[in-house]
Design a protein around this motif. Structure first.
Motif, PDB file in Angstrom:
ATOM      1  N   MET A   7      16.266  -1.834 -16.984  1.00 23.00           N
ATOM      2  CA  MET A   7      15.279  -3.055 -17.183  1.00 23.00           C
ATOM      3  C   MET A   7      13.770  -2.561 -16.375  1.00 23.00           C
ATOM      4  SD  MET A   7      17.731  -6.196 -16.664  1.00 23.00           S
ATOM      5  CE  MET A   7      16.246  -7.261 -16.046  1.00 23.00           C
ATOM      6  N   ALA A   8      14.003  -1.836 -15.066  1.00 22.68           N
ATOM      7  CA  ALA A   8      12.965  -1.626 -14.304  1.00 22.68           C
ATOM      8  C   ALA A   8      12.227  -0.556 -15.185  1.00 22.68           C
ATOM      9  CB  ALA A   8      13.315  -1.156 -12.996  1.00 22.68           C
ATOM     10  N   THR A   9      12.818   0.465 -15.927  1.00 19.56           N
ATOM     11  CA  THR A   9      12.238   1.668 -16.653  1.00 19.56           C
ATOM     12  C   THR A   9      12.131   1.315 -18.243  1.00 19.56           C
ATOM     13  OG1 THR A   9      14.174   2.608 -17.033  1.00 19.56           O
ATOM     14  CG2 THR A   9      13.042   3.122 -15.027  1.00 19.56           C
ATOM     15  N   TYR A  10      12.387   0.159 -18.591  1.00 13.16           N
ATOM     16  CA  TYR A  10      12.331  -0.198 -20.096  1.00 13.16           C
ATOM     17  C   TYR A  10      10.910   0.049 -20.603  1.00 13.16           C
ATOM     18  CZ  TYR A  10      13.802  -2.095 -24.421  1.00 13.16           C
ATOM     19  OH  TYR A  10      13.891  -2.341 -25.747  1.00 13.16           O
ATOM     20  N   ASN A  11       9.842  -0.282 -19.898  1.00 14.51           N
ATOM     21  CA  ASN A  11       8.356  -0.117 -20.126  1.00 14.51           C
ATOM     22  C   ASN A  11       8.190   0.969 -19.339  1.00 14.51           C
ATOM     23  OD1 ASN A  11       8.337  -2.155 -22.500  1.00 14.51           O
ATOM     24  ND2 ASN A  11       8.059  -3.489 -20.899  1.00 14.51           N
ATOM     25  N   THR A  12       8.072   2.162 -19.503  1.00 16.37           N
ATOM     26  CA  THR A  12       8.058   3.396 -18.467  1.00 16.37           C
ATOM     27  C   THR A  12       6.971   2.967 -17.525  1.00 16.37           C
ATOM     28  OG1 THR A  12       8.466   4.864 -20.422  1.00 16.37           O
ATOM     29  CG2 THR A  12       7.622   5.868 -18.431  1.00 16.37           C
ATOM     30  N   PRO A  13       7.283   2.707 -16.281  1.00 18.47           N
ATOM     31  CA  PRO A  13       6.114   2.351 -15.291  1.00 18.47           C
ATOM     32  C   PRO A  13       5.502   3.540 -14.739  1.00 18.47           C
ATOM     33  CG  PRO A  13       8.559   2.428 -14.322  1.00 18.47           C
ATOM     34  CD  PRO A  13       8.651   2.858 -15.789  1.00 18.47           C
ATOM     35  N   LYS A  14       4.538   3.346 -14.158  1.00 20.14           N
ATOM     36  CA  LYS A  14       3.859   4.215 -13.578  1.00 20.14           C
ATOM     37  C   LYS A  14       4.403   5.169 -12.372  1.00 20.14           C
ATOM     38  CE  LYS A  14      -0.775   3.439 -15.295  1.00 20.14           C
ATOM     39  NZ  LYS A  14      -2.157   2.640 -15.102  1.00 20.14           N
ATOM     40  N   LEU A  15       5.065   3.950 -11.775  1.00 17.36           N
ATOM     41  CA  LEU A  15       5.687   4.387 -10.262  1.00 17.36           C
ATOM     42  C   LEU A  15       6.960   3.533 -10.126  1.00 17.36           C
ATOM     43  CD1 LEU A  15       5.239   5.578  -7.550  1.00 17.36           C
ATOM     44  CD2 LEU A  15       4.379   3.463  -6.712  1.00 17.36           C
ATOM     45  N   LEU A  16       8.193   4.430  -9.892  1.00 21.85           N
ATOM     46  CA  LEU A  16       9.447   3.650  -9.520  1.00 21.85           C
ATOM     47  C   LEU A  16       9.733   3.746  -8.102  1.00 21.85           C
ATOM     48  CD1 LEU A  16      11.899   2.427 -11.076  1.00 21.85           C
ATOM     49  CD2 LEU A  16      12.980   4.788 -11.326  1.00 21.85           C
ATOM     50  N   LEU A  17      10.101   2.622  -7.730  1.00 19.91           N
ATOM     51  CA  LEU A  17      10.482   2.636  -6.311  1.00 19.91           C
ATOM     52  C   LEU A  17      11.987   2.284  -6.186  1.00 19.91           C
ATOM     53  CD1 LEU A  17       7.770   0.257  -4.898  1.00 19.91           C
ATOM     54  CD2 LEU A  17       7.679   2.937  -4.790  1.00 19.91           C
ATOM     55  N   LEU A  18      12.837   3.083  -5.513  1.00 18.35           N
ATOM     56  CA  LEU A  18      14.230   3.023  -5.472  1.00 18.35           C
ATOM     57  C   LEU A  18      14.465   2.920  -3.799  1.00 18.35           C
ATOM     58  CD1 LEU A  18      15.212   5.950  -7.783  1.00 18.35           C
ATOM     59  CD2 LEU A  18      15.001   3.398  -8.351  1.00 18.35           C
ATOM     60  N   ASP A  19      15.040   1.643  -3.464  1.00 16.11           N
ATOM     61  CA  ASP A  19      15.142   1.357  -2.034  1.00 16.11           C
ATOM     62  C   ASP A  19      16.554   1.656  -1.715  1.00 16.11           C
ATOM     63  OD1 ASP A  19      15.139   0.602   0.575  1.00 16.11           O
ATOM     64  OD2 ASP A  19      13.774  -1.196   0.333  1.00 16.11           O
ATOM     65  N   GLU A  20      17.150   2.536  -1.464  1.00 16.03           N
ATOM     66  CA  GLU A  20      18.624   2.638  -1.453  1.00 16.03           C
ATOM     67  C   GLU A  20      19.451   2.271  -2.264  1.00 16.03           C
ATOM     68  OE1 GLU A  20      20.643   2.920   2.669  1.00 16.03           O
ATOM     69  OE2 GLU A  20      18.832   1.660   3.285  1.00 16.03           O
ATOM     70  N   HIS A  21      19.019   2.467  -3.753  1.00 18.96           N
ATOM     71  CA  HIS A  21      19.751   1.791  -4.841  1.00 18.96           C
ATOM     72  C   HIS A  21      21.258   1.912  -5.162  1.00 18.96           C
ATOM     73  CE1 HIS A  21      18.516   5.256  -6.789  1.00 18.96           C
ATOM     74  NE2 HIS A  21      19.007   4.766  -8.235  1.00 18.96           N
ATOM     75  N   THR A  22      21.652   3.197  -4.290  1.00 17.71           N
ATOM     76  CA  THR A  22      22.934   3.176  -4.568  1.00 17.71           C
ATOM     77  C   THR A  22      24.145   2.913  -3.448  1.00 17.71           C
ATOM     78  OG1 THR A  22      22.725   5.663  -4.066  1.00 17.71           O
ATOM     79  CG2 THR A  22      22.614   5.160  -6.340  1.00 17.71           C
ATOM     80  N   ALA A  23      23.461   2.639  -2.368  1.00 14.09           N
ATOM     81  CA  ALA A  23      23.972   2.500  -1.107  1.00 14.09           C
ATOM     82  C   ALA A  23      25.216   1.238  -0.995  1.00 14.09           C
ATOM     83  CB  ALA A  23      23.107   2.109   0.025  1.00 14.09           C
ATOM     84  N   ALA A  24      25.045   0.480  -1.859  1.00 14.77           N
ATOM     85  CA  ALA A  24      26.031  -0.568  -1.971  1.00 14.77           C
ATOM     86  C   ALA A  24      27.121  -0.368  -2.844  1.00 14.77           C
ATOM     87  CB  ALA A  24      25.423  -2.204  -2.102  1.00 14.77           C
ATOM     88  N   LEU A  25      26.914   0.943  -3.479  1.00 14.39           N
ATOM     89  CA  LEU A  25      28.038   1.206  -4.716  1.00 14.39           C
ATOM     90  C   LEU A  25      29.032   1.967  -4.116  1.00 14.39           C
ATOM     91  CD1 LEU A  25      25.377   1.824  -7.314  1.00 14.39           C
ATOM     92  CD2 LEU A  25      26.502  -0.387  -6.929  1.00 14.39           C
ATOM     93  N   ASP A  26      30.398   2.272  -4.809  1.00 14.11           N
ATOM     94  CA  ASP A  26      31.444   3.012  -4.305  1.00 14.11           C
ATOM     95  C   ASP A  26      30.931   4.577  -4.713  1.00 14.11           C
ATOM     96  OD1 ASP A  26      32.823   4.222  -6.892  1.00 14.11           O
ATOM     97  OD2 ASP A  26      32.599   1.962  -7.028  1.00 14.11           O
ATOM     98  N   PRO A  27      31.474   5.680  -3.981  1.00 14.75           N
ATOM     99  CA  PRO A  27      30.888   7.013  -4.324  1.00 14.75           C
ATOM    100  C   PRO A  27      30.887   7.275  -5.723  1.00 14.75           C
ATOM    101  CG  PRO A  27      32.505   6.921  -2.373  1.00 14.75           C
ATOM    102  CD  PRO A  27      32.476   5.533  -2.976  1.00 14.75           C
ATOM    103  N   ALA A  28      31.836   7.008  -6.351  1.00 12.84           N
ATOM    104  CA  ALA A  28      31.835   7.786  -7.697  1.00 12.84           C
ATOM    105  C   ALA A  28      30.701   6.902  -8.536  1.00 12.84           C
ATOM    106  CB  ALA A  28      33.208   7.469  -8.421  1.00 12.84           C
ATOM    107  N   THR A  29      30.688   5.395  -8.385  1.00 11.48           N
ATOM    108  CA  THR A  29      29.804   4.802  -9.105  1.00 11.48           C
ATOM    109  C   THR A  29      28.227   5.255  -8.776  1.00 11.48           C
ATOM    110  OG1 THR A  29      31.217   2.964  -9.013  1.00 11.48           O
ATOM    111  CG2 THR A  29      29.178   2.513 -10.012  1.00 11.48           C
ATOM    112  N   ALA A  30      28.175   5.489  -7.527  1.00 11.51           N
ATOM    113  CA  ALA A  30      26.613   5.687  -6.736  1.00 11.51           C
ATOM    114  C   ALA A  30      26.419   7.056  -7.579  1.00 11.51           C
ATOM    115  CB  ALA A  30      27.066   5.954  -5.263  1.00 11.51           C
ATOM    116  N   GLU A  31      27.379   8.114  -7.637  1.00 10.44           N
ATOM    117  CA  GLU A  31      26.849   9.396  -8.294  1.00 10.44           C
ATOM    118  C   GLU A  31      26.474   9.227  -9.672  1.00 10.44           C
ATOM    119  OE1 GLU A  31      28.797  13.620  -8.971  1.00 10.44           O
ATOM    120  OE2 GLU A  31      29.227  12.647  -7.221  1.00 10.44           O
ATOM    121  N   LYS A  32      27.075   8.175 -10.489  1.00  8.25           N
ATOM    122  CA  LYS A  32      26.871   7.890 -11.832  1.00  8.25           C
ATOM    123  C   LYS A  32      25.777   7.295 -12.046  1.00  8.25           C
ATOM    124  CE  LYS A  32      28.683   6.410 -16.133  1.00  8.25           C
ATOM    125  NZ  LYS A  32      29.757   5.788 -16.819  1.00  8.25           N
ATOM    126  N   VAL A  33      25.332   6.502 -10.927  1.00  9.03           N
ATOM    127  CA  VAL A  33      24.015   5.569 -11.224  1.00  9.03           C
ATOM    128  C   VAL A  33      22.958   6.658 -10.901  1.00  9.03           C
ATOM    129  CG1 VAL A  33      22.426   3.968 -10.011  1.00  9.03           C
ATOM    130  CG2 VAL A  33      24.758   3.250 -10.764  1.00  9.03           C
TER     131      VAL A  33
END
Lengths: 324, 261
Positions: free
Chosen positions: B158-184
């Motif tokens: 959703m955040a990149t649907y209309n390509t943004p000029k800037l993307l801010l990722l704030d520890e966006h995989t920290a709450a996921l399990d390692p395998a899922t985090a890697e996939k994301v």
């Protein structure tokens, strides 16, 4: 035969009143279920719509009265929305404030009279009666007017809530942060939502006034609780995955059920003033039941734990005595 | 591309709890940069993101995005050009609405009163299938039924649907399990590379910080204390980073999460 006629008449009145008040329920469906705002200006807005509609109808414009009432309701919703989105006033409080302020405005609209009579006024109901005079539908003219209004509102809501603006309004009640990140100002969606819900509340008040051919300045008192009770009753029948149209229709069903129960209760000589207590109790039960249900295992656990402890204690006591 | 000049933010100004969260921060991010940001808790990483996204106004300084001054632009207006993901997967989506409806809002097509068309539906389906999570067959399901990883992947989409000029990722995989985090993370990387999005990513994972992207910033006490890119960065190891942090801040990076990963 007379008994059945009486029941039929009673049923018809209940359906008529139920349909008219279901429009307030649909307004709350938008503000409470969709926007997640408990709009306490509902009472005042209902009376405001009734008063404005009555004054315009008395001046000889039965159709214009509907539009005028809806416009008045939208204005009231606009003020409530601006108080909470632009002026930092808590949403419950802004409803109460608007409600209080409206009381004075209603008195002004009604020309400082507490009661307006519409016995000889042309209303949408009398117009429909004339239209259907010689047909078999004649005696149902009131239901037909109410039904048309309800159907229009339901159709409007079920289409509107699927448009981009409607989706944004639903998301505002669901996750306002997400609305912002979709480049939409949640203040804007709140304002639009409350204006629409206000206009429906006022429409409902206007129709009730024209239906009973009078407006009193306390016509709307307690409406928000009654409507909330109806909304929650309707919610009982919902499936988890119900779509918007289904949810709107069940809100109407809730209003009809509430009115039926009330009519039956009156029939069994419940005094009319008990209505508000009944609606209050229904709202309490409907809102607290899911909470209490969730808490029940904890109650049970602490009860059993208490029993277990006291059992241990008595065993220890007897043990001590033996030792002694 | 993103030009931040001397921004300062003090929380609880004028009280005993006053905290200088951003201290004269200046940084210039070039178009297409993928910058990882590391630092201990309370270093000002998330505050920096909030300042860029417009969650609050800074006390002083200017922020320019693509040559336009956005220092005082409201949050929802900046969101047109800035996509953002949080650590909490619940933050970016509306749980009571379906996947399709969430995507429709993010896509933001058409006028206020436009309805979803068959074409939109097909387009959403195609986009969702890129995530390889089977979400394209669950478009009518409420988002609340999805797992954390699925929700985060959807939020990314959703955040990149209309390509943004800037993307801010704030520890966006920290709450996921390692395998899922890697996939994301993998999906994140491919979306960023395909669309050439300029991206800032906060992470507590030192190896991710060095592996992904082309530049790394280290923050402490509201300041950027280390900034590395290019060849110098490619030679850095995790222990180098730890040593650098100690030299620059006089403290030891004592976060278990950073050491273990």
């Amino acid at each position: 035969m007379q008994f059945f006629d009486q029941i039929g008449g009673l049923l018809q009145t209940a359906v008529e009143l139920g349909l008219i008040s279901s429009i307030t329920v649909l307004a709350l469906f938008l503000s409470y279920s969709m926007l997640n705002i408990c709009d306490l200006s509902t009472d005042g807005c209902f009376t405001f719509g009734a008063a404005v509609g009555a004054v315009v109808a008395i001046s000889g414009h039965p159709y214009l009265s509907i539009l005028a009432a809806m416009g008045a309701g939208a204005l009231s919703g606009l003020v409530t929305a601006i108080l909470q989105t632009k002026m930092g006033i808590n949403s419950l409080l802004s409803g109460i404030i608007v409600n209080t302020g409206l009381f004075s405005i209603i008195m002004v609209v009604m020309g400082e009279r507490p009661l307006l009579n519409m016995n000889f006024t042309d209303t949408v109901f009398t117009k429909m009666k004339e239209l259907l005079k010689d047909t078999f539908l004649g005696q149902y003219h009131k239901i037909i007017v109410a039904l048309i209004a309800v159907i229009l509102v339901v159709v409007f809501l079920s289409v509107f809530l699927r448009t981009k603006l409607g989706l944004a309004i639903r998301a505002t009640g669901n996750n306002p942060d997400m609305v912002k990140s979709s480049s939409i100002n949640p203040a804007f969606t709140t304002i639009v939502g409350l204006c629409i819900s206000g206009s429906f509340t006022a429409l409902s008040g206007c129709l009730l006034a024209q239906y009973q051919k009078s407006v009193s300045s306390d016509l709307g008192s307690g409406r928000v609780t009654i409507a909330l009770a109806s909304l929650l009753i309707g919610g009982i029948f919902l499936m988890k995955q119900s779509r918007i149209t289904g949810r709107a229709i069940f809100s109407v069903v809730g209003a009809l059920i509430f009115q039926m129960v009330y009519t039956v209760a009156l029939r069994f000589n419940m005094p009319a003033y008990m209505l508000k207590l009944v609606s209050a109790v229904i709202v309490i039960i409907a809102i607290s039941a899911p909470y209490l249900k969730k808490k029940f295992p904890e109650f049970k656990r602490s009860f059993l734990h208490g029993r277990y402890l006291s059992k241990l204690r008595t065993e220890n006591d007897t043990g001590d005595k033996k030792d002694a | 591309m993103l030009k931040i000049t001397k921004i300062t933010k003090v929380f609880n100004k004028g009280t005993v709890d006053a905290k200088l969260a951003l201290d004269n921060v200046s940084v210039d991010i070039k178009k297409g940069d993928f910058v990882s940001i590391i630092g201990a808790n309370g270093a000002g990483k998330s505050t920096l993101f909030n300042a860029i996204a417009g969650s609050f106004y800074t006390d002083s300084g200017t922020i320019e995005l693509d040559g336009r001054d956005i220092t005082l632009a409201p949050e929802h207006k900046r969101a047109k050009q800035i996509g953002r993901l949080f650590q909490d997967p619940l933050k970016g989506t509306a749980p009571g609405m379906t996947i399709e409806e969430n995507l429709a809002l993010a896509a933001g097509k058409g006028g206020w009163l436009s309805l979803l068309s068959k074409k939109d539906h097909a387009e959403f389906r195609e986009k969702l299938s890129l995530l390889e999570m089977g979400l394209e067959d669950r478009m009518q399901h409420p988002v609340g039924l999805l797992s954390g990883g699925q929700r985060q992947a959807l939020t990314l989409m959703m955040a990149t649907y209309n390509t943004p000029k800037l993307l801010l990722l704030d520890e966006h995989t920290a709450a996921l399990d390692p395998a899922t985090a890697e996939k994301v993370l993998r999906i994140t990387n491919s979306i960023i590379e395909e669309n050439g999005i300029t991206c800032l990513m906060v992470t507590h994972n030192m190896s991710t910080a060095l592996e992904l992207g082309n530049r790394t910033l280290m923050m402490d006490n509201g300041k950027i204390i280390y900034d590395v890119e290019g060849e110098k960065r490619s030679k850095l190891t995790i222990s180098d980073l730890m040593k650098l942090f100690k030299e620059a801040s006089g403290k030891v990076l004592d976060n278990d999460r950073m050491l273990l990963s």
